[in-house]
Write a protein that holds these residues in place. Structure first.
Motif: not given
Lengths: 435, 185
Positions: A127-133, A426-427, A429-433, B117, B119, B123-127, B168, B184-185
């Motif tokens: 999963r590649v995730e990032s936060v959004s508001q 803190f946003g 967390l949602g998936e990007m890729l 995670r 903050l 930040v991009i989280l890869v898991s 970004r 958002g993104f």
């Protein structure tokens, strides 16, 4: 460059490296070099070896010589004059055949299973995730309980107003709270809905039975819906609301539709009262002078052995907490004398009381701060003072209840703070890729 | 051009994306980022030998082993000025994320990512979605699946995330200059 030179060597061949020694040649701690403008690095034996170790694989070589070469070096020449004599570091490496073993982590995994387990709810993937508001321009707040509950929610409603300054807030309350809600100016719109009876002793509570009526409210759409009630019986109403995000108190496993949830300590509904363990006299140990029956230990003052404790034990391991021990002691009130009672934790006395036959024995209060500590109650004689005759029947060990509760206002403040942080700082967390 | 910083070592090896993956990531990034960007591996002096294995295959004029070479204050300044920071579920990723620096956190399965995670809005989280997480283990040697939660995360995916994080940042900077509100993104 080390790698390129090293690559052309055969096993057993030597690589001889000489570089200017910065302490002897440049006589500087930083570039540029005084004597060679093209000099790009300053070397000491330490920094030269660091580069070698970085460039060459471990155990592909051995260091056969590393030394300073100051042959004929004139230490009398001033630093602003070119040095005379040798002023180098000499390093000789021998290339070796690499061993079959490799350097690795200190401990190798003892037994590796072939396939990792599936993630039950999703396919295995990266999963590649990032936060959004997420936007929160339209907010619905449910506060459907009674007068006192509403008053206890006021500080949280004030916080919601402050943390979502541009939002349009719709507040649904019991009809008995509408006037106060409107006067508070904490919501842009106040809607009455009685899911509870005003007086539960006069009318039966039927929350699910009011669901159809709730759906008829035709509330519209919201970015966010929050149920502020701490008890969980109204949480399902959030599923009847058209909202992008839903928030409330409770566990995700209990309310899977909650996007933002405040899990509160399950001890909230545990007994606040103390729990008791009644210990019999046989749970303890006693000195031989005692007359032991099925019901009690009887000590006669004249036969007591003053050299040791009269009663001790039972060495139970206690959980951390607040405790009281109430020994069941019946003194012979016709005598005079003294006895010492104490409680020891891990053999260390932490509370002590000296009693005479006319005293009310009462309870010995103590705190166990760490897990698995040994509890002991003991009875002793007091110095040179006479003891008195008594019977010992055991005692009652009391542990304070485990409920860890916050005030209702605090739960709701925490919920609003959590929602505000999640939507803002803190946003979500949602998936990007996904791969 | 700002550095890319890699922090491959945490204080608990079960949280570390394998060092060979970090090495491969450097290879991917050297092909994809501007040629005047440098890549630094940071860590403590005791992590230097392991970092040697990460940097060794790469050109010494673009990839540096800075383990043990930076004071804490100097490291913080480097992080603040970095083009992107790549790390594990560990302190450096938390720190760079808090600075708003583009940060890619390769997050192992030993802990819940929702709970631990780093903050930060860049930040991009890869898991890895994997059934044995969270195992709450501390050491790689305890993992019955040889850290599959990290081992199976491919360097190319992390390289994509790095490029995305840096893009970004640039995109946000352009939007800020243009006065466009970013949501958002």
């Amino acid at each position: 460059m080390f790698r390129a030179w090293f690559a052309v060597l055969r096993s057993g061949g030597h690589l001889i490296i000489t570089v200017p020694h910065t302490f002897l040649y440049e006589r500087l701690l930083s570039l540029p070099s005084r004597w060679n403008p093209r000099q790009r690095r300053l070397y000491t034996p330490n920094s030269l070896m660091a580069e070698v170790e970085e460039a060459l694989e471990a155990n592909s070589y051995r260091v056969r010589l590393l030394c300073d070469d100051d042959n004929g070096y004139d230490y009398g020449v001033a630093a602003d004059h070119p040095p005379s004599g040798a002023s180098d570091i000499l390093l000789i490496l021998e290339k070796i055949d690499r061993p079959t073993w490799r350097l690795g982590p200190p401990l190798a995994p003892s037994k590796i299973r072939s396939a990792e387990p599936d993630y039950a709810f999703e396919p295995k993937r990266t999963r590649v995730e990032s936060v959004s508001q997420p936007p929160h321009r339209r907010i619905l707040i449910l506060k459907l309980d009674h007068l006192g509950d509403f008053i206890m929610s006021l500080s949280a409603l004030e916080k919601a107003r402050a943390r979502f300054p541009g939002a349009h807030i719709t507040l649904i309350v019991g009809s008995w709270n509408v006037e106060m809600a409107r006067n508070s100016s904490l919501a842009d719109e106040v809607i009455a809905f009685d899911i509870f009876p005003r007086n539960s002793t006069e009318e039966e509570v039927d929350v699910p039975g009011k669901t159809a009526l709730f759906e008829q409210l035709r509330l519209g759409t919201f970015d966010l819906a929050i149920d502020m009630r701490t008890d969980t019986d109204t949480r399902f109403l959030l599923t009847k609301v058209d909202a992008k995000l839903r928030a409330g108190v409770g566990a995700r496993s209990q309310f899977p539709f909650l996007d933002i949830f405040l899990p509160i300590n399950q001890t909230r509904n545990e007994a606040e009262a103390a729990r008791e363990d009644v210990l019999r006299h046989r749970d303890f140990s006693w000195q031989a002078s005692a007359d032991a029956s099925e019901f009690r230990l009887k000590f006669v003052s004249k036969t007591i052995d003053r050299a040791s404790a009269l009663v001790w034990g039972p060495y139970f391991h206690l959980r951390p907490g607040r405790y009281e021990f109430e020994p069941f002691i019946e003194p012979n009130r016709g005598e005079t004398g003294l006895l010492t009672l104490d409680v020891a934790i891990d053999a260390k006395p932490i509370v002590q009381r000296i009693i005479s036959p006319s005293d009310h024995v009462g309870k010995l209060a103590f705190i166990v701060e760490k897990p698995s500590l040994s509890f002991e109650f003991r009875i002793w004689t007091v110095g040179d003072a006479a003891a008195f005759s008594f019977s010992f029947y055991g005692g009652r060990l009391i542990r304070e209840g485990g409920a860890s509760v916050l005030h209702q206002s605090e739960y709701q403040l925490l919920l609003i703070e959590l929602v505000a942080n999640r939507l803002g700082r803190f946003g979500v967390l949602g998936e990007m890729l996904a791969r | 051009m700002k550095n890319i910083i890699l922090a491959p070592f945490s204080n608990s090896d079960i949280r570390d994306w394998p060092a060979e993956h970090y090495g491969a990531l450097i290879g991917c990034l050297l092909d994809r980022v501007e040629h005047d960007r440098t890549i630094c591996v940071v860590g403590t002096a005791s992590q230097r030998l392991r970092a040697n294995d990460v940097v060794r295959p790469h050109p010494a004029d673009r990839v540096f082993n800075d383990c043990g070479r930076l004071s804490w204050a100097a490291l913080v300044e480097e992080l603040k000025g970095a083009g992107c920071v790549i790390g594990n579920n560990s302190g450096i990723a938390h720190l760079s994320g808090s600075f708003g620096v583009p940060t890619v956190c390769v997050f192992g399965g030993s802990h819940q990512r929702a709970e631990w995670r780093p903050l930060g809005d860049n930040v991009i989280l890869v898991s890895r979605a994997i059934g044995c997480s969270p195992c709450q283990l501390d050491h790689n040697s305890q993992s019955p699946y040889d850290r599959a939660c990290l081992r199976l995360i491919e360097p190319a995916v992390v390289a994509d995330a790095v490029m995305l994080a840096m893009a970004r940042k640039t995109d946000r900077a352009i939007r800020q200059i243009a006065g466009v509100q970013q949501a958002g993104f």
